[in-house]
Design a protein around this motif. Structure first.
Motif, short mmCIF file in Angstrom:
data_model
loop_
_atom_site.label_atom_id
_atom_site.label_comp_id
_atom_site.label_asym_id
_atom_site.label_seq_id
_atom_site.Cartn_x
_atom_site.Cartn_y
_atom_site.Cartn_z
N UNK A 61 0.83 -1.21 0.00
CA UNK A 61 0.00 0.00 0.00
C UNK A 61 0.87 1.25 0.00
N UNK A 62 1.97 1.20 0.72
CA UNK A 62 2.89 2.34 0.73
C UNK A 62 3.51 2.56 -0.64
N UNK A 63 3.91 1.47 -1.29
CA UNK A 63 4.48 1.58 -2.64
C UNK A 63 3.45 2.12 -3.63
N UNK A 64 2.22 1.65 -3.50
CA UNK A 64 1.15 2.10 -4.39
C UNK A 64 0.86 3.59 -4.18
N UNK A 65 0.80 4.00 -2.92
CA UNK A 65 0.56 5.41 -2.60
C UNK A 65 1.69 6.29 -3.11
N UNK A 66 2.92 5.82 -2.95
CA UNK A 66 4.07 6.58 -3.44
C UNK A 66 4.02 6.73 -4.96
N UNK A 67 3.61 5.68 -5.64
CA UNK A 67 3.49 5.74 -7.10
C UNK A 67 2.39 6.71 -7.51
N UNK A 68 1.26 6.68 -6.82
CA UNK A 68 0.18 7.63 -7.11
C UNK A 68 0.64 9.07 -6.91
N UNK A 69 1.38 9.31 -5.83
CA UNK A 69 1.88 10.65 -5.56
C UNK A 69 2.86 11.08 -6.65
N UNK A 70 3.71 10.16 -7.08
CA UNK A 70 4.66 10.45 -8.17
C UNK A 70 3.91 10.84 -9.44
N UNK A 71 2.86 10.10 -9.77
CA UNK A 71 2.07 10.40 -10.96
C UNK A 71 1.35 11.74 -10.81
N UNK A 109 0.40 9.30 -21.52
CA UNK A 109 0.92 9.25 -20.15
C UNK A 109 -0.06 8.56 -19.22
N UNK A 110 -1.34 8.93 -19.28
CA UNK A 110 -2.35 8.32 -18.43
C UNK A 110 -2.47 6.82 -18.71
N UNK A 111 -2.39 6.44 -19.96
CA UNK A 111 -2.46 5.01 -20.32
C UNK A 111 -1.27 4.25 -19.72
N UNK A 112 -0.08 4.81 -19.85
CA UNK A 112 1.12 4.16 -19.29
C UNK A 112 1.03 4.09 -17.77
N UNK A 113 0.53 5.16 -17.15
CA UNK A 113 0.40 5.18 -15.70
C UNK A 113 -0.63 4.15 -15.23
N UNK A 114 -1.73 4.05 -15.93
CA UNK A 114 -2.76 3.07 -15.56
C UNK A 114 -2.20 1.66 -15.66
N UNK A 116 0.97 0.79 -15.41
CA UNK A 116 1.95 0.62 -14.33
C UNK A 116 1.26 0.38 -12.99
N UNK A 117 0.18 1.13 -12.73
CA UNK A 117 -0.56 0.93 -11.48
C UNK A 117 -1.21 -0.45 -11.42
N UNK A 118 -1.73 -0.92 -12.55
CA UNK A 118 -2.33 -2.25 -12.59
C UNK A 118 -1.28 -3.32 -12.31
N UNK A 119 -0.11 -3.17 -12.91
CA UNK A 119 0.98 -4.14 -12.67
C UNK A 119 1.42 -4.10 -11.21
N UNK A 120 1.54 -2.90 -10.65
CA UNK A 120 1.93 -2.76 -9.26
C UNK A 120 0.87 -3.37 -8.34
N UNK A 121 -0.39 -3.12 -8.65
CA UNK A 121 -1.48 -3.71 -7.86
C UNK A 121 -1.45 -5.22 -7.89
N UNK A 122 -1.18 -5.79 -9.08
CA UNK A 122 -1.09 -7.25 -9.21
C UNK A 122 0.09 -7.78 -8.40
#
Length: 144
Positions: A61-71, A109-114, A116-122
């Motif tokens: 969850x911390x990694x996911x939150x950090x990635x969201x903040x980065x985006x 950018x949004x497509x790439x971020x989505x 990346x977030x899906x891969x991180x979530x998995x």
């Protein structure tokens, strides 16, 4: 009430437990002790498993939150840069070209971020479930 009519004061007739009943009772107590020991081991092991699950989930969850903040930071910077560039254009055609270019870049950018977030979530989900899988495999009974 007199002692002769009191059922509790009567002498107790000696009673001997048959050997088969005694052996059966002793076997039951022994099995109960063994089952309790196994239960205790499993409970202690699962406490460790649950701690590992929560630790992994928290880390994920911390990694996911950090990635969201980065985006969020990158997207905000991009939008502010776009606004600044838009203020410096001289013609409506240049503004439209800048707008179109920015929209295309943001969509990519949004497509790439989505993705990346899906891969991180998995990855987080897989890592979070791993201690449970390991614990289940440990206690799985072989098929007869």
């Amino acid at each position: 009430m007199t002692s002769s009519t009191d059922p509790f004061s009567a002498s107790i007739i000696p009673f001997e437990v048959p050997e088969q009943v005694r052996a059966f009772a002793e076997k039951g107590v022994s099995q109960a002790r063994d089952n309790y020991a196994k239960f205790k081991d499993v409970a202690e092991s699962h406490n460790g498993t649950m701690e590992a699950v929560f630790t992994s989930a928290n880390k994920g969850a911390s990694a996911y939150s950090a990635k969201l903040f980065e985006f969020f930071k990158a997207n905000t910077t991009s939008s502010l840069d776009f606004a600044q560039d838009l203020l410096s254009v001289k013609t409506p055609a240049a503004a439209m070209e800048l707008w179109t270019s920015h929209a295309k870049k943001q969509f990519e950018t949004f497509s790439a971020q989505a993705k990346e977030l899906a891969e991180l979530g998995q990855k987080v989900a897989t890592e979070t479930v791993e201690p449970i899988k390991a614990s289940a495999a440990k206690y799985q009974q072989p098929a007869a």
